[in-house]
Design an enzyme around this catalytic site. Structure first.
Site, PDB file in Angstrom:
ATOM      1  N   GLY A  90      -0.493   4.584   0.187  1.00 36.74           N
ATOM      2  CA  GLY A  90      -1.200   5.800   0.587  1.00 36.74           C
ATOM      3  C   GLY A  90      -0.361   6.568   1.589  1.00 36.74           C
ATOM      4  O   GLY A  90       0.867   6.401   1.640  1.00 36.74           O
ATOM      5  N   ARG A 109     -19.375  13.431  13.637  1.00 35.68           N
ATOM      6  CA  ARG A 109     -19.957  12.746  12.484  1.00 35.68           C
ATOM      7  C   ARG A 109     -21.041  11.745  12.851  1.00 35.68           C
ATOM      8  O   ARG A 109     -22.095  11.714  12.217  1.00 35.68           O
ATOM      9  CB  ARG A 109     -18.840  12.028  11.714  1.00 35.68           C
ATOM     10  CG  ARG A 109     -17.909  13.016  11.081  1.00 35.68           C
ATOM     11  CD  ARG A 109     -16.743  12.366  10.397  1.00 35.68           C
ATOM     12  NE  ARG A 109     -16.004  13.418   9.693  1.00 35.68           N
ATOM     13  CZ  ARG A 109     -14.884  13.207   9.017  1.00 35.68           C
ATOM     14  NH1 ARG A 109     -14.374  11.997   8.952  1.00 35.68           N
ATOM     15  NH2 ARG A 109     -14.282  14.195   8.410  1.00 35.68           N
ATOM     16  N   LEU A 111      -5.792  11.652   8.156  1.00 38.07           N
ATOM     17  CA  LEU A 111      -4.522  12.032   7.539  1.00 38.07           C
ATOM     18  C   LEU A 111      -3.441  12.076   8.607  1.00 38.07           C
ATOM     19  O   LEU A 111      -2.313  11.621   8.411  1.00 38.07           O
ATOM     20  CB  LEU A 111      -4.663  13.396   6.857  1.00 38.07           C
ATOM     21  CG  LEU A 111      -5.738  13.489   5.766  1.00 38.07           C
ATOM     22  CD1 LEU A 111      -5.792  14.892   5.179  1.00 38.07           C
ATOM     23  CD2 LEU A 111      -5.472  12.489   4.658  1.00 38.07           C
ATOM     24  N   GLY A 151       0.838  -1.193   0.000  1.00 36.10           N
ATOM     25  CA  GLY A 151       0.000   0.000   0.000  1.00 36.10           C
ATOM     26  C   GLY A 151       0.873   1.242   0.000  1.00 36.10           C
ATOM     27  O   GLY A 151       1.896   1.300   0.685  1.00 36.10           O
TER      28      GLY A 151
END
Lengths: 258, 640
Positions: B44, B332, B443, B42
């Protein structure tokens, strides 16, 4: 409000591999809502192909939000299709009309060999970045972020260039298959910022020369700017050229001293 | 209940634990680092930053991505920003406050020591990313700008227009590219992990499938890092990219890694509502929009007048009414449930009555259209492209959608899974967000794990292996795993049924969304645990994959990913069923307060549930890691 499009004719490029020849295959879409995205239309077509026992059309796509830069279709001869500033994945069927014939092709450029159907190999872009598209700042030694003030206009201009999603539409749109807009966007992003100054000229030189080894030359057609889904200005190419020229002059001076 | 899980939390007061760890960890000297090979799967934020940093340190790194380029990873789509306890605003922020907000935001279901470390290194991340040339938003004096995000009462979010994830990923990708160019990292692109190889109880390597040729190959290493993202696509419709999947984490789980808290999934409140039945994905509208947008629905159910014809006193600004101190910036999970209630009560808006308004009318009046355009212009443009409506004139319509998964592979303080030598970083692990993640924290966590945690903790493990031999790919286990993978793909290609992998994925997603989505009940989960295995049986018998196993075949790739979602779906429902409380993103209708808020049960469920694979996806073993809080005290999470 939602409308339904009827009788679309798709001419889709099918090609088995890099070394085989390809041809257009015709499909009809009898009905589709204009709320559908362009790629959802291809999804539906692919479902139908699988049901009919045929192989699905191969195409690159991922985020479907216009940011990852994976999607890459030439639609009616335009990179990413008819809507300005929009990647293929964000294009919706409301931009088309009933009865339209839509020609779908892969990017066509010698530096982007076709892998299969609509998928191409864009790894030459990575080679350009690997040649110098970075600031050498090893992890751990960075000073406090606010020790490096960056004037807002400079930061904004760097950001304008940094928005490039690396999709390759600029290359596909260019009659010469040049990658100047892509390369210049990356160089400009880093060369405008104070943090990028130490490697400014070596960066320009290394990236431009790597670019030249894969891609065609720029002759200022401006097609790249028109095709760019992030609407990056062709001005960045002028900035890149200026830095490249300076780098060469500096090198000449250094050589003359040795 | 057993407690075989050792979190390896260092000694000392909470604020000193990370320092103590670094003071006492075992190191590998620079000349010896090159003797070690690390595989990073990965690329990312977590994977690219880990691969680049490990290579800078001198380890040999092999990085794998199934994309054509590392820059495509889905971190790139994060819009709003990244949190850091810099306190550049002087508004009372501190490491402790970021730590506390994150623990509270996670509804007291995360590990205190990990979260504190995350808050500590958050400040280093901003320094590092600026040094690498990330063009964060600036003020006219040249200093960094900040904005506010949900669940916090300070402005600590750094951003780059609405493309923060893109700019951070490009920063990390550029560092990775530098290492690739210099030979520190070997990159394998368009290569998908299909299994993890475990030999004598430690991770020995991986088997990957070259997506271009269909060829399977084995790769051995001293340590393997999975930075392969979350499993939000289990719901089929989500804000994740199309290719996001659970395969790497799930294969590791099947080889012995425990999977923690799979029922903790985040449903993001501000996405564009579904418009038709064949929709392929949902698009997020950044949480940052809630800084200036006001959420409302008509007070009367079924009121289908155009929004501008509904007078102020007939609108219900329900977030401002229910949560006055946080208002439209309520976290959220809470905002999502409030939207669901409004829509369920018949107050939904739009052609399918499946959304709520996010209205910028007041902000445009207060700030002017230009300022609103400067702050959110690209998001407004994106909204218009997708819906054909102009949000400057008509309120946006939004509805919650699957966005992020807090659950993931169980890891200890050093980010190691229950398989020695196998690490999980970023969204792939469960470590920092508890039962709900605050905005602008994903992030932060990805970069924290990759830049500032793994490079320190991995030497603690590798040092044991100095000058000892580890099995290479000639070990028979590699061939065995390769054969199993080959059989699996042959099986998909030879079923010869009638339905595509996408069809099954869509049907599976509907079950998981209906019964294990925003609101769960015992009866619903039991039902899902009946329906998922039944659909899985159908998948095995009625799947159709056209094209062969040799060469590029996107339908075949998809089949493998969907199969893993089936088994994961069963585990998600099982976990949700066994967690008899409501917390964060896990809302069990049976456990709520009189006001309809989540009702935790700290006496019985203040723990991590980590599941062990038994070979039967319907009968996994549940292990427990008790969450011990030294610094914070349980509180009812209130944003009123």
């Amino acid at each position: 409000m939602t409308n339904t499009l009827k009788n679309l004719t798709l001419k889709v490029w099918r090609q088995d591999g890099p070394n085989t020849s390809g041809s257009f295959e015709t499909h009809t879409i009898e009905e589709i809502t204009d709320e559908a995205s362009f790629l959802e239309m291809i999804d539906i077509l692919n479902e139908r192909l699988i049901e009919d026992g045929e192989e699905a059309i191969v195409f690159d796509h991922d985020c479907r939000e216009g940011i990852c830069g994976t999607c890459s279709l030439m639609i009616n001869g335009q990179a990413h299709g008819p809507e300005r500033g929009t990647a293929t994945c964000q294009l919706h069927m409301r931009k088309f009309s009933s009865g339209d014939t839509i020609v779908i092709e892969p990017w066509r450029a010698s530096a982007f060999p076709i892998i299969r159907d609509l998928m191409v190999d864009r790894s030459s872009f990575d080679r350009i970045v690997e040649a110098g598209g970075y600031i050498t700042a090893a992890t751990g030694g960075a000073p406090d972020a606010n020790l490096i003030p960056v004037p807002k206009p400079v930061s904004d201009a760097a950001m304008d260039a940094a928005q490039c999603i690396g999709c390759g539409a600029c290359v596909a749109a260019c009659p010469n298959g040049a990658a100047n807009l892509f390369t210049a966007a990356k160089i400009t992003h880093l060369n405008l910022l104070p943090q990028g100054q130490a490697e400014r000229y070596s960066r320009a030189e290394d990236m431009v020369e790597t670019m030249d080894s894969y891609f065609g030359s720029c002759t200022n057609h401006g097609e790249c700017e028109a095709a760019c889904p992030k609407e990056i200005s062709i001005d960045v190419i002028a900035l890149m050229n200026a830095d490249y020229r300076k780098a060469k002059v500096q090198n000449r001076k250094q050589l003359s001293r040795t | 209940m057993s407690s075989i899980l050792d979190s390896k939390t260092p000694e000392g007061p909470l604020a000193d634990k990370w320092q103590n760890f670094k003071a006492n960890e075992k190191l590998v000297n620079p000349a010896n680092k090159r003797k070690f090979k690390v595989i990073v799967v990965g690329t990312g934020l977590a994977g690219a930053s880990a691969a680049a940093t490990l290579a800078e340190l001198g380890y040999q790194v092999d990085a794998f991505t199934f994309h054509d380029s590392p820059r495509r990873a889905h971190s790139i789509a994060a819009q709003g920003g990244i949190n850091a306890a810099k306190n550049y605003r002087g508004d009372g922020d501190s490491v402790h406050r970021l730590f506390y907000d994150t623990i509270k935001g996670g509804d007291f279901r995360s590990r205190e020591s990990n979260v504190h470390r995350l808050a500590e290194v958050s400040v280093n991340i901003i320094d590092q990313m600026v040094a690498q040339g990330v063009p964060f938003a600036r003020e006219y004096g040249g200093m960094l700008d900040n904005r506010s995000f949900g669940g916090a009462q300070v402005s600590r979010t750094f951003y780059a227009r609405g493309q923060t994830g893109q700019q951070l990923l490009l920063g990390a990708y550029q560092q990775l590219a530098r290492q690739i160019g210099q030979g520190g990292v070997r990159l394998f692109n368009r290569s998908e992990l299909v299994d993890v190889v475990v030999i004598e109880g430690r991770a020995a390597g991986i088997v990957v499938r070259d997506l271009m040729t269909g060829e399977l190959s084995s790769h051995s290493a001293h340590a393997v890092v999975l930075a392969t993202g979350g499993y939000g696509n289990a719901f089929f419709l989500s804000t994740n990219a199309m290719a996001c999947n659970v395969t790497a984490a799930w294969r590791a789980h099947k080889r012995g890694a425990f999977f923690a808290n799979p029922c903790y999934t985040q449903i993001h409140p501000t996405c564009i509502p579904q418009s038709d039945d064949f929709q392929s994905k949902l698009t997020l509208m950044s949480e940052s929009l809630r800084n200036d947008g006001r959420v409302w629905v008509p007070k009367v159910a079924g009121d289908n007048r155009e929004p501008h014809l509904i007078p102020e006193d007939e609108r219900d600004y329900y977030l401002e009414r229910l949560y006055p101190s946080f208002g439209n910036l309520a976290p959220r999970d809470i905002s999502s449930r409030a939207a669901k209630r409004a829509v369920d009560a018949g107050q939904g808006v739009g052609p399918k009555q499946n959304g709520v308004y996010l209205d910028f009318g007041e902000a445009i009046g207060r700030l002017g259209r230009d300022t609103v355009a400067e702050r959110y212009g690209n998001l407004f443009d994106m909204y218009e492209r997708i819906t054909g409506e102009n949000p400057y004139d008509v309120p946006m319509r939004i509805y919650p959608a699957s966005h992020y998964t807090m659950g993931g592979l169980w890891v200890d303080y050093e980010l190691m899974t229950t398989i020695p030598g196998l690490y999980a970083a970023g969204e792939a692990n469960f470590s920092d967000h508890g039962a709900n993640r605050l905005g602008a924290s994903a992030l932060m966590q990805g970069l924290s794990d990759g830049y500032f945690v793994l490079p320190y903790t991995i030497s603690n493990y590798l040092s044991e292996w100095l000058n000892k031999s580890v099995p290479d790919t000639s070990h028979p286990e590699f061939a065995k795993v390769e054969n199993e993978a080959r059989d699996r793909y042959n099986r998909f290609a030879s079923v010869g049924g009638t339905r595509s992998p996408d069809w099954f994925h869509r049907e599976l997603g509907k079950i998981i969304w209906d019964y294990c989505g925003m609101e769960r009940t015992e009866a619903g989960l039991e039902k899902a645990l009946g329906e998922i295995p039944a659909l899985y049986e159908e998948f095995k018998k009625d799947l159709r994959v056209t094209g062969g196993t040799d060469g590029l075949n996107q339908t075949l790739e998809k089949a493998g990913r969907v199969e893993d979602f089936f088994e994961l779906g069963m585990l998600m429902c099982r976990d949700a069923l066994d967690r008899k409380e409501s917390c964060g993103g896990h809302f069990r209708a049976e456990y709520q307060t009189e006001e309809g808020e989540a009702l935790r049960d700290d006496d019985n469920f203040a723990h991590v549930a980590a599941w062990e694979n038994t070979g039967d996806p319907m009968a996994p073993n549940r292990h427990v890691e008790d969450l011990v809080y030294e610094e914070v005290h349980f509180q009812t999470r209130s944003y009123k």
